[in-house]
Design an enzyme around this catalytic site. Sequence first.
Site, short mmCIF file in Angstrom:
data_model
loop_
_atom_site.label_atom_id
_atom_site.label_comp_id
_atom_site.label_asym_id
_atom_site.label_seq_id
_atom_site.Cartn_x
_atom_site.Cartn_y
_atom_site.Cartn_z
N GLY A 45 31.12 28.29 -72.49
CA GLY A 45 29.89 27.56 -72.77
C GLY A 45 28.81 28.33 -73.50
N GLU A 100 24.43 32.95 -69.69
CA GLU A 100 25.08 31.74 -69.19
C GLU A 100 24.47 30.54 -69.93
OE1 GLU A 100 27.29 30.06 -67.79
OE2 GLU A 100 27.07 30.09 -65.60
N ASP A 101 25.25 29.53 -70.20
CA ASP A 101 24.68 28.36 -70.88
C ASP A 101 23.88 27.49 -69.92
OD1 ASP A 101 27.07 27.76 -69.60
OD2 ASP A 101 27.61 26.16 -70.98
N ASP A 104 24.07 25.09 -62.83
CA ASP A 104 24.13 23.75 -62.23
C ASP A 104 24.11 23.92 -60.71
OD1 ASP A 104 24.65 21.15 -61.55
OD2 ASP A 104 26.28 20.86 -62.96
N LYS A 132 19.28 23.72 -64.07
CA LYS A 132 19.06 22.38 -63.51
C LYS A 132 18.08 22.38 -62.34
CE LYS A 132 22.58 19.38 -65.17
NZ LYS A 132 23.51 18.29 -64.88
N PHE A 153 24.14 14.63 -67.63
CA PHE A 153 25.28 15.41 -68.11
C PHE A 153 25.01 15.80 -69.54
CE2 PHE A 153 29.38 16.71 -69.49
CZ PHE A 153 29.99 17.20 -68.35
N ASP A 160 30.27 21.31 -73.06
CA ASP A 160 31.32 20.34 -73.38
C ASP A 160 31.43 19.22 -72.36
OD1 ASP A 160 32.47 22.02 -71.25
OD2 ASP A 160 34.35 20.97 -71.71
N ARG A 166 31.23 20.59 -78.05
CA ARG A 166 30.67 21.95 -78.02
C ARG A 166 29.99 22.31 -79.34
NH1 ARG A 166 32.50 24.81 -73.39
NH2 ARG A 166 34.63 24.37 -72.74
C1 PRP Z 1 30.12 25.51 -66.79
C2 PRP Z 1 28.96 26.23 -67.42
C3 PRP Z 1 28.62 27.28 -66.41
C4 PRP Z 1 28.98 26.65 -65.10
C5 PRP Z 1 27.75 26.18 -64.39
O1 PRP Z 1 31.28 26.21 -67.06
O2 PRP Z 1 29.34 26.79 -68.66
O3 PRP Z 1 29.37 28.46 -66.61
O4 PRP Z 1 29.83 25.52 -65.39
O5 PRP Z 1 28.03 25.46 -63.24
P1 PRP Z 1 27.69 25.96 -61.78
O6 PRP Z 1 26.29 26.50 -61.76
O7 PRP Z 1 27.84 24.68 -60.98
O8 PRP Z 1 28.71 27.00 -61.39
P2 PRP Z 1 32.72 25.56 -67.05
O9 PRP Z 1 33.43 26.00 -65.79
O10 PRP Z 1 32.63 24.08 -67.30
O11 PRP Z 1 33.44 26.29 -68.24
P3 PRP Z 1 33.04 26.42 -69.79
O12 PRP Z 1 31.91 27.42 -69.87
O13 PRP Z 1 34.29 26.92 -70.42
O14 PRP Z 1 32.61 25.06 -70.30
#
Ligand code: PRP
Length: 174
Positions: A45, A100-101, A104, A132, A153, A160, A166
């Site tokens: 991400g 980190e992107d 959540d 968030k 979302f 993504d 993305r």
């Molecule tokens: C997503 C996002 C963060 C994480 C956040 O990653 O990029 O890394 O979830 O969520 P959380 O705070 O509930 O842990 P994902 O596992 O979807 O992988 P990606 O980065 O490859 O999209």
Amino acid sequence: MGGRSVQRVAFSAEEIAARVAAMGAEIADHYPRGEPLLVLGLLKGSFIFVADLVREIDLPLHVDFLVASSYGNGTTSSGDVRLVYDPEAELAGRHVLLVEDIIDSGSTINRLMPLLERRGPLSLELCALLHKRICPPLVKEARWVGFDAPPEFLVGYGLDHAENFRHLPYIASL
Ligand code: PRP
């Protein structure tokens, strides 16, 4: 795309660029020039955010990436995380900035930060583009946050839905 289309632009490309530039300047001010800095992007991400952010940090630095698995029950903060791709870079003795992107549930960060801390970095900080603000306090709160994220979302700028979206230059809700 994937049967879905975006509903609303939450953050435009221009808003993101301005915020990323400001964060890059703050980060450059924070770290002592002359001490080793490693920017560590959490894939997938963060790939666009890291690419833009490092170009706004006017300091010598290295860039590496890691991929963390989300296996386990996902509800505990045990620090039990598996690195699917482990950075080649040594963390010990360097300032490490994890990028980190989006934060959540906070589960990824709560698992990853203790693991990285155990590798003996000079310092370990977190920079998140989006937060968030729905999770309980993190094991370590982000020092830099781009935007508080709306309770939707979000996709684009690296984020993504089933691997789609993305590449969008803005962040939108689905
Ligand atoms: C997503 C996002 C963060 C994480 C956040 O990653 O990029 O890394 O979830 O969520 P959380 O705070 O509930 O842990 P994902 O596992 O979807 O992988 P990606 O980065 O490859 O999209």
